[in-house]
Design an enzyme around this catalytic site. Structure first.
Site, PDB file in Angstrom:
ATOM      1  N   VAL A   1       0.833  -1.211   0.000  1.00  0.00           N
ATOM      2  CA  VAL A   1       0.000   0.000   0.000  1.00  0.00           C
ATOM      3  C   VAL A   1       0.866   1.259   0.000  1.00  0.00           C
ATOM      4  CG1 VAL A   1      -1.556   1.338   1.483  1.00  0.00           C
ATOM      5  CG2 VAL A   1      -2.103  -1.023   0.930  1.00  0.00           C
ATOM      6  N   ALA A   2       1.940   1.272   0.786  1.00  0.00           N
ATOM      7  CA  ALA A   2       2.784   2.482   0.854  1.00  0.00           C
ATOM      8  C   ALA A   2       3.438   2.754  -0.496  1.00  0.00           C
ATOM      9  CB  ALA A   2       3.846   2.331   1.943  1.00  0.00           C
TER      10      ALA A   2
ATOM     11  N   SER B   1       0.662  -5.912   3.073  1.00  0.00           N
ATOM     12  CA  SER B   1      -0.574  -5.193   2.735  1.00  0.00           C
ATOM     13  C   SER B   1      -1.642  -6.151   2.226  1.00  0.00           C
ATOM     14  CB  SER B   1      -0.304  -4.158   1.636  1.00  0.00           C
ATOM     15  OG  SER B   1       0.605  -3.192   2.076  1.00  0.00           O
TER      16      SER B   1
ATOM     17  N   LEU C   1      -2.230  -9.074   2.915  1.00  0.00           N
ATOM     18  CA  LEU C   1      -2.794  -9.992   3.915  1.00  0.00           C
ATOM     19  C   LEU C   1      -3.654  -9.292   4.957  1.00  0.00           C
ATOM     20  CD1 LEU C   1       0.280 -12.301   4.638  1.00  0.00           C
ATOM     21  CD2 LEU C   1      -1.673 -12.759   3.173  1.00  0.00           C
TER      22      LEU C   1
ATOM     23  N   GLN D   1      -6.326  -7.966   7.156  1.00  0.00           N
ATOM     24  CA  GLN D   1      -7.698  -8.484   7.234  1.00  0.00           C
ATOM     25  C   GLN D   1      -8.664  -7.441   7.786  1.00  0.00           C
ATOM     26  OE1 GLN D   1      -7.316 -11.825   9.883  1.00  0.00           O
ATOM     27  NE2 GLN D   1      -6.601 -13.199   8.280  1.00  0.00           N
ATOM     28  N   GLY D   2      -8.346  -6.978   9.006  1.00  0.00           N
ATOM     29  CA  GLY D   2      -9.306  -6.235   9.831  1.00  0.00           C
ATOM     30  C   GLY D   2      -9.822  -4.974   9.193  1.00  0.00           C
TER      31      GLY D   2
ATOM     32  N   GLU E   1     -12.244  -2.722  16.958  1.00  0.00           N
ATOM     33  CA  GLU E   1     -11.124  -3.610  17.265  1.00  0.00           C
ATOM     34  C   GLU E   1     -10.520  -3.198  18.599  1.00  0.00           C
ATOM     35  OE1 GLU E   1      -9.443  -5.287  13.131  1.00  0.00           O
ATOM     36  OE2 GLU E   1      -8.767  -3.281  13.574  1.00  0.00           O
TER      37      GLU E   1
ATOM     38  N   ASP F   1      14.806  -5.679   4.285  1.00  0.00           N
ATOM     39  CA  ASP F   1      15.829  -5.236   3.318  1.00  0.00           C
ATOM     40  C   ASP F   1      16.015  -3.711   3.329  1.00  0.00           C
ATOM     41  OD1 ASP F   1      15.618  -7.911   2.720  1.00  0.00           O
ATOM     42  OD2 ASP F   1      14.929  -7.636   0.665  1.00  0.00           O
TER      43      ASP F   1
ATOM     44  N   HIS G   1       1.155 -10.501  17.769  1.00  0.00           N
ATOM     45  CA  HIS G   1      -0.315 -10.574  17.721  1.00  0.00           C
ATOM     46  C   HIS G   1      -0.776 -11.725  18.607  1.00  0.00           C
ATOM     47  CE1 HIS G   1      -4.394 -10.622  16.299  1.00  0.00           C
ATOM     48  NE2 HIS G   1      -4.160  -9.546  15.580  1.00  0.00           N
TER      49      HIS G   1
ATOM     50  N   ARG H   1      -3.178  -5.166  21.858  1.00  0.00           N
ATOM     51  CA  ARG H   1      -2.535  -6.443  21.520  1.00  0.00           C
ATOM     52  C   ARG H   1      -1.430  -6.863  22.480  1.00  0.00           C
ATOM     53  NH1 ARG H   1      -2.295  -5.506  15.001  1.00  0.00           N
ATOM     54  NH2 ARG H   1      -4.536  -5.742  14.798  1.00  0.00           N
TER      55      ARG H   1
ATOM     56  N   HIS I   1       4.116 -10.135  14.507  1.00  0.00           N
ATOM     57  CA  HIS I   1       3.116  -9.612  13.568  1.00  0.00           C
ATOM     58  C   HIS I   1       3.525  -8.299  12.906  1.00  0.00           C
ATOM     59  CE1 HIS I   1      -0.755  -8.923  11.779  1.00  0.00           C
ATOM     60  NE2 HIS I   1      -0.984  -7.838  12.491  1.00  0.00           N
TER      61      HIS I   1
ATOM     62  N   GLU J   1       5.551   0.240   6.827  1.00  0.00           N
ATOM     63  CA  GLU J   1       6.042  -0.513   7.994  1.00  0.00           C
ATOM     64  C   GLU J   1       7.552  -0.408   8.196  1.00  0.00           C
ATOM     65  OE1 GLU J   1       4.063  -4.264   8.385  1.00  0.00           O
ATOM     66  OE2 GLU J   1       5.453  -4.955   9.932  1.00  0.00           O
TER      67      GLU J   1
ATOM     68  N   ARG K   1       1.349  -0.789  18.294  1.00  0.00           N
ATOM     69  CA  ARG K   1       0.422  -0.208  17.316  1.00  0.00           C
ATOM     70  C   ARG K   1      -1.031  -0.508  17.661  1.00  0.00           C
ATOM     71  NH1 ARG K   1      -1.943  -2.580  12.355  1.00  0.00           N
ATOM     72  NH2 ARG K   1      -0.758  -4.462  12.768  1.00  0.00           N
TER      73      ARG K   1
HETATM   74  C1  FAD Z   1      -1.726 -10.992   8.339  1.00  0.00           C
HETATM   75  C2  FAD Z   1      -1.686  -9.505   8.483  1.00  0.00           C
HETATM   76  C3  FAD Z   1      -2.842  -8.805   8.777  1.00  0.00           C
HETATM   77  C4  FAD Z   1      -2.805  -7.422   8.926  1.00  0.00           C
HETATM   78  N1  FAD Z   1      -3.974  -6.739   9.155  1.00  0.00           N
HETATM   79  C5  FAD Z   1      -3.952  -5.377   9.194  1.00  0.00           C
HETATM   80  C6  FAD Z   1      -5.151  -4.639   9.300  1.00  0.00           C
HETATM   81  O1  FAD Z   1      -6.242  -5.190   9.323  1.00  0.00           O
HETATM   82  N2  FAD Z   1      -5.061  -3.286   9.354  1.00  0.00           N
HETATM   83  C7  FAD Z   1      -3.879  -2.612   9.305  1.00  0.00           C
HETATM   84  O2  FAD Z   1      -3.865  -1.387   9.371  1.00  0.00           O
HETATM   85  N3  FAD Z   1      -2.727  -3.306   9.193  1.00  0.00           N
HETATM   86  C8  FAD Z   1      -2.737  -4.656   9.111  1.00  0.00           C
HETATM   87  N4  FAD Z   1      -1.567  -5.337   8.970  1.00  0.00           N
HETATM   88  C9  FAD Z   1      -0.321  -4.588   8.830  1.00  0.00           C
HETATM   89  C10 FAD Z   1      -0.273  -3.930   7.463  1.00  0.00           C
HETATM   90  O3  FAD Z   1      -0.758  -4.839   6.508  1.00  0.00           O
HETATM   91  C11 FAD Z   1       1.143  -3.539   7.081  1.00  0.00           C
HETATM   92  O4  FAD Z   1       1.784  -2.870   8.109  1.00  0.00           O
HETATM   93  C12 FAD Z   1       1.140  -2.612   5.883  1.00  0.00           C
HETATM   94  O5  FAD Z   1       0.341  -3.147   4.876  1.00  0.00           O
HETATM   95  C13 FAD Z   1       2.554  -2.407   5.399  1.00  0.00           C
HETATM   96  O6  FAD Z   1       2.521  -1.858   4.106  1.00  0.00           O
HETATM   97  P1  FAD Z   1       3.875  -1.521   3.392  1.00  0.00           P
HETATM   98  O7  FAD Z   1       3.498  -1.013   2.042  1.00  0.00           O
HETATM   99  O8  FAD Z   1       4.713  -0.692   4.256  1.00  0.00           O
HETATM  100  O9  FAD Z   1       4.644  -2.937   3.275  1.00  0.00           O
HETATM  101  P2  FAD Z   1       4.221  -4.267   2.513  1.00  0.00           P
HETATM  102  O10 FAD Z   1       2.805  -4.280   2.194  1.00  0.00           O
HETATM  103  O11 FAD Z   1       4.751  -5.404   3.297  1.00  0.00           O
HETATM  104  O12 FAD Z   1       5.023  -4.178   1.136  1.00  0.00           O
HETATM  105  C14 FAD Z   1       6.418  -4.329   1.096  1.00  0.00           C
HETATM  106  C15 FAD Z   1       6.862  -4.325  -0.344  1.00  0.00           C
HETATM  107  O13 FAD Z   1       8.276  -4.173  -0.392  1.00  0.00           O
HETATM  108  C16 FAD Z   1       8.810  -5.085  -1.314  1.00  0.00           C
HETATM  109  N5  FAD Z   1      10.217  -5.350  -0.978  1.00  0.00           N
HETATM  110  C17 FAD Z   1      10.746  -5.778   0.192  1.00  0.00           C
HETATM  111  N6  FAD Z   1      12.090  -5.870   0.085  1.00  0.00           N
HETATM  112  C18 FAD Z   1      12.407  -5.508  -1.176  1.00  0.00           C
HETATM  113  C19 FAD Z   1      13.619  -5.419  -1.916  1.00  0.00           C
HETATM  114  N7  FAD Z   1      14.817  -5.725  -1.380  1.00  0.00           N
HETATM  115  N8  FAD Z   1      13.558  -5.029  -3.214  1.00  0.00           N
HETATM  116  C20 FAD Z   1      12.373  -4.731  -3.815  1.00  0.00           C
HETATM  117  N9  FAD Z   1      11.194  -4.787  -3.158  1.00  0.00           N
HETATM  118  C21 FAD Z   1      11.215  -5.169  -1.860  1.00  0.00           C
HETATM  119  C22 FAD Z   1       7.913  -6.293  -1.213  1.00  0.00           C
HETATM  120  O14 FAD Z   1       8.055  -7.102  -2.356  1.00  0.00           O
HETATM  121  C23 FAD Z   1       6.556  -5.624  -1.087  1.00  0.00           C
HETATM  122  O15 FAD Z   1       6.079  -5.295  -2.377  1.00  0.00           O
HETATM  123  C24 FAD Z   1      -1.584  -6.727   8.813  1.00  0.00           C
HETATM  124  C25 FAD Z   1      -0.416  -7.428   8.520  1.00  0.00           C
HETATM  125  C26 FAD Z   1      -0.461  -8.809   8.346  1.00  0.00           C
HETATM  126  C27 FAD Z   1       0.806  -9.533   8.031  1.00  0.00           C
END
Ligand code: FAD
Length: 493
Positions: free
Chosen positions: A20-21, A48, A50, A52-53, A121, A213, A234, A280, A341, A365, A376
């Site tokens: 998402v970021a 992202s 995965l 759920q909530g 929640e 990474d 979690h 949590r 988590h 994250e 969190r």
């Molecule tokens: C099971 C589960 C349930 C969750 N439920 C919720 C919820 O209900 N509500 C909520 O707010 N949060 C929830 N979270 C937390 C939330 O999903 C994450 O904190 C958030 O989505 C993180 O987004 P992000 O874009 O920072 O990272 P991510 O979505 O993890 O994306 C990371 C990206 O970086 C890429 N990447 C990593 N290393 C490299 C590299 N060396 N080179 C190139 N690309 C790389 C990956 O391929 C991926 O595309 C949950 C997390 C999990 C695991």
């Protein structure tokens, strides 16, 4: 060979990550800005995807307020949050949530009268969580990905790992691995959106992307890393031997599920008056303390008293997930136990997502904005990913508008050389064992000390060995570096 490594070499912005970021950051730039977005594996493998909530935001000021959301966030975070960042998160987040709904096609569940179906929640004093059934993240990823495909200025390269960044005049050289080959691209600005570190644990809800990474790469570049030991465990992952644990979302408790110990008795009243809806960290600690009291690791979540049709309608993904293990949550108790988590700390940033390295940003994250404090609040992380990735892009746009110089192309010292020994087997497993034993819900100081020595030893060998540069090496180096920072931080506390 992929044209990425042979043809186009210079981009305005490199976005590392397609969660998402990463996607929301990329979508902030107009067609005149070239954006390269990397994804280590397939573009939809991420934390992202995965989630759920849901995503928490105050969209309606009638029964809720920004102050209440701020208060809940600060209480969950043990008042260790950065209040300025929390303020930005809570006040700006609602517009980002509206933006993804109104302009990017993201859907959230609605009541029969068309209003949003907000859920509750742990730690929230109001129903303010927007959700798409129990697969909110997948819906957001699907729609944002579709949106990025419409923008010709965004080039998405999946199965491409960033291995290292180095500073060059007015930007960075990025060394990347694609199809087993190494090459370099150049960018004027870089936004790291690489997600968390869950895979340094034996049991985690995180997918294979989460090896830290971006945190290692920023650290090697001299960026400040903060509070990497602020890790969320979690309380309710499905209790199995799988390394990647299936999450039973907080919202199941929000809809009335209760926790039971090995004697099938409720126990949360012994530890916290908020019972199952305590934050949590409190629930996870309560489970571990109760396991010590009863001498058993058997715990359950019970939602069998709810209408089975409602449970299946409200939690279709969790229902199916449990059925894969032969558990029908409408009739059976769900076996649960805490696991790693989420990462609250990370690459230190200000409220514009700027790191301590010029032109380097971090969002989602992998970043430490300070919004989460020590723990969190549920559903605040998707919100954080939206708000601060947008802010990173806005800051870059300000720099571009101010006429900051742009990067040129430089010779690449790594020129598709993949020689060297294969990385040793078993290192990932060893790192995971060390963290799982020493720094889980209730840390073990003795094991932290011995683990720290072992990790530092491993890291030295990895850095000095002449190993082939592969995605596997990238991940092992990242995991060892994250473990090194975490254990040092905890040991010196
Ligand atoms: C099971 C589960 C349930 C969750 N439920 C919720 C919820 O209900 N509500 C909520 O707010 N949060 C929830 N979270 C937390 C939330 O999903 C994450 O904190 C958030 O989505 C993180 O987004 P992000 O874009 O920072 O990272 P991510 O979505 O993890 O994306 C990371 C990206 O970086 C890429 N990447 C990593 N290393 C490299 C590299 N060396 N080179 C190139 N690309 C790389 C990956 O391929 C991926 O595309 C949950 C997390 C999990 C695991």
């Amino acid at each position: 060979m992929d044209s990425l490594l042979t043809e186009k070499k210079i981009y305005d912005v490199l976005v590392v990550g397609s969660g998402v970021a990463g996607m929301y950051a990329s979508l902030q730039f107009d067609e005149s800005t070239s954006v390269l977005m990397l994804s280590k594996y397939e573009s939809n493998v991420s934390n992202s995807n995965l989630a759920q909530g849901g995503v928490a935001a105050v969209l309606d000021l009638q029964d809720d307020s920004y102050d209440l959301h701020i208060q809940d966030t600060m209480i969950a975070g043990g008042q260790a949050n950065d209040i300025e960042a929390v303020d930005v998160l809570v006040r700006e987040g609602p517009d980002d949530v509206r933006n993804i709904m109104d302009n990017m096609g993201v859907e959230f569940d609605r009541n029969e009268d068309g209003t949003l179906d907000k859920t509750l929640e742990g730690g929230h004093c109001r129903r303010r969580i927007m959700h798409y059934k129990d697969s909110t993240g997948a819906e957001m990823v699907r729609k944002l990905l579709k949106e990025t495909e419409k923008h010709s200025n965004i080039e998405l390269s999946s199965n491409t790992a960033l291995y290292a960044l180095s500073r060059v005049k007015s930007g960075f050289r990025a060394d990347i691995i694609k199809d087993g080959k190494l090459g370099s691209v150049f960018c004027s600005y870089c936004i790291l959106c690489t997600g968390g570190i869950g895979r340094i644990y034996k049991y985690t809800t995180n997918p294979k992307t989460a090896t830290g990474d971006g945190i290692r790469i920023a650290y090697e570049l001299g960026a400040k890393i903060k509070n990497l030991s602020y890790i969320q465990f979690h309380p309710t992952a499905f209790n199995s031997e799988d390394g990647e644990q299936f999450l039973i979302s907080e919202s199941v408790r929000g809809e009335g599920a209760v926790l039971l110990n090995c004697n099938k008795e409720r126990f949360m009243h012994r530890y916290d008056e908020r019972l199952e809806l305590a934050p949590r960290d409190v629930v996870s600690k309560s489970i571990i303390l109760e396991s010590r009291r009863t001498g058993s690791n058997n715990f359950y979540l019970d939602i069998t008293h709810e209408d089975p049709e409602f449970v299946k309608w409200r939690f279709p993904g969790i229902y199916q997930g449990c059925m894969r293990y032969g558990v029908d949550m409408t009739k059976d108790l769900i076996p649960i136990f805490p696991c790693q988590h989420y990462l609250m700390g990370g690459i230190e940033t200000d409220i514009d997502a700027k790191t301590s390295v010029p032109r380097l940003y971090a969002a989602g994250e992998c970043a430490n904005t300070g919004v989460h404090g020590k723990n969190r609040l549920a559903s605040n992380s998707l919100l954080e990913a939206l708000v601060f990735s947008r802010r990173a892009a806005q800051d870059i746009k300000r720099c571009m508008a101010a006429g900051f110089p742009t990067v040129g192309e430089y010779p690449s010292p790594i020129d598709n050389i993949t020689g060297g020994a294969p990385v040793p087997k078993g290192v990932k497993t060893e790192i995971r064992e060390i963290l799982q034993r020493g720094y889980f819900v209730l840390p073990d100081n003795g094991k932290i000390r011995s683990g720290r020595i072992r990790i530092d030893n491993l890291l030295g060998r990895l850095k000095n060995g002449n190993f082939a540069i592969t995605t596997e090496l990238c991940e092992i180096l990242s995991m060892a570096t994250a473990a090194h920072i975490i254990l040092n931080e905890v040991d010196e506390r």
